[in-house]
Design an enzyme around this catalytic site. Structure first.
Site, PDB file in Angstrom:
ATOM      1  N   CYS A  57      34.621  42.870  36.259  1.00 17.27           N
ATOM      2  CA  CYS A  57      35.470  44.822  36.484  1.00 17.27           C
ATOM      3  C   CYS A  57      34.682  45.584  35.842  1.00 17.27           C
ATOM      4  O   CYS A  57      33.783  46.689  37.111  1.00 17.27           O
ATOM      5  CB  CYS A  57      36.676  44.930  36.568  1.00 17.27           C
ATOM      6  SG  CYS A  57      37.815  42.931  37.088  1.00 17.27           S
ATOM      7  N   ARG A 140      39.412  40.200  43.943  1.00 20.48           N
ATOM      8  CA  ARG A 140      38.426  41.446  43.886  1.00 20.48           C
ATOM      9  C   ARG A 140      38.275  41.434  45.575  1.00 20.48           C
ATOM     10  O   ARG A 140      37.888  41.103  46.488  1.00 20.48           O
ATOM     11  CB  ARG A 140      37.019  41.256  43.883  1.00 20.48           C
ATOM     12  CG  ARG A 140      36.895  40.715  42.309  1.00 20.48           C
ATOM     13  CD  ARG A 140      35.367  39.734  41.513  1.00 20.48           C
ATOM     14  NE  ARG A 140      36.123  39.781  40.178  1.00 20.48           N
ATOM     15  CZ  ARG A 140      36.287  40.472  39.465  1.00 20.48           C
ATOM     16  NH1 ARG A 140      36.153  42.323  39.215  1.00 20.48           N
ATOM     17  NH2 ARG A 140      36.805  39.527  37.751  1.00 20.48           N
TER      18      ARG A 140
HETATM   19  C1  BEZ Z   1      36.825  40.321  34.600  1.00 19.82           C
HETATM   20  O1  BEZ Z   1      35.779  39.446  33.537  1.00 19.82           O
HETATM   21  O2  BEZ Z   1      36.624  40.917  35.849  1.00 19.82           O
HETATM   22  C2  BEZ Z   1      37.797  39.709  35.065  1.00 19.82           C
HETATM   23  C3  BEZ Z   1      37.736  38.009  35.161  1.00 19.82           C
HETATM   24  C4  BEZ Z   1      38.517  36.599  35.022  1.00 19.82           C
HETATM   25  C5  BEZ Z   1      39.859  37.011  35.142  1.00 19.82           C
HETATM   26  C6  BEZ Z   1      39.628  38.098  35.358  1.00 19.82           C
HETATM   27  C7  BEZ Z   1      38.881  39.840  35.399  1.00 19.82           C
END
Ligand code: BEZ
Length: 240
Positions: A57, A140
């Site tokens: 993110c 997402r």
């Molecule tokens: C992230 O790194 O943004 C992420 C990865 C897995 C689950 C939720 C967020």
């Protein structure tokens, strides 16, 4: 209740292409917003991320924030959302600006609003909670909403997959070009590439098309293209 019934209950509605964007009022890092009415007359991309203080993110926010002016030039505002609270959002965005560098972008200030949605009310309205993936985090999601408040496209990615922001920008410009010129855009289209003319009957007859009487090239009655110069596309779409 069976597991699948629980999951179905958690994933409330999901807007479809052509639907009016579901309305909501929310608190954001830039103050309160009324959605989509505050964005009337503009395109808006409403997108969700799973959680603040997560690495994928973080790369997405740095990328989107670094492209925000480019989207603005195309009459498009960005609005983010996660099921975190306002103070988490503020702390995360400050940390990004102060500490994180990604692909040469550093000191990046996120100026677009990020919605706090602890109750998941908005996330559920937009089908951003997809329980098979995660019951407490939004996937997402990317919603493209046009100046009339209609959902024009959406893209969903799983938690582990960071979005391609070039594609998000390309899709926005392609939809705007389709509206502006009354055409469709072929695979991988970018401004300057030939566009697709609608089926025979909607624009000239099949015979005229095959005789080359119109400003288009037809390989068969159903497959007609015409050029539109890159400058012409961009001058209609981008604000000076
Ligand atoms: C992230 O790194 O943004 C992420 C990865 C897995 C689950 C939720 C967020």
């Amino acid at each position: 209740m069976e597991n699948n019934e629980v999951k179905a209950e958690q994933a409330v509605g999901m807007p479809r292409i052509g639907d009016k964007a579901p309305e909501f009022k929310a608190v954001t890092t830039q103050g309160e917003i009324n959605f989509p009415s505050d964005y009337s007359g503009k395109w808006v991309i409403l997108f969700s991320h799973p959680a603040d203080f997560t690495p994928v993110c973080t790369t997405e926010f740095i990328t989107f924030a670094s492209m925000a002016d480019q989207f603005k030039e195309a009459n498009c505002e960005l609005v983010g959302l996660s099921v975190d609270g306002l103070y988490s959002h503020i702390a995360w965005l400050r940390t990004i600006q102060e500490k994180i560098e990604y692909r040469g972008h550093k000191n990046v200030e996120v100026k677009f609003p990020l919605i706090e949605d602890i109750t998941m009310e908005v996330a559920k309205k937009y089908g951003m909670i997809q329980p098979g993936e995660d019951t407490t985090k939004a996937v997402r999601a990317v919603f493209f909403i046009d100046p009339q408040g209609t959902v024009r496209s959406m893209i969903y990615y799983p938690l582990s997959l960071g979005r391609n922001f070039d594609e998000i920008y390309r899709a926005l410009i392609a939809m705007q070009a389709a509206d502006e010129f009354g055409v469709a855009t072929p695979a991988d289209w970018r401004p300057g590439d030939d566009v697709i003319i609608g089926p025979a009957g909607s624009c000239g007859t099949a015979k005229d098309r095959m005789d080359g009487k119109e400003d288009m090239t037809c390989q068969d009655w159903f497959f007609c293209q015409k050029p539109i110069a890159k400058d012409e596309v961009l001058s209609k779409i981008l604000k000076k």
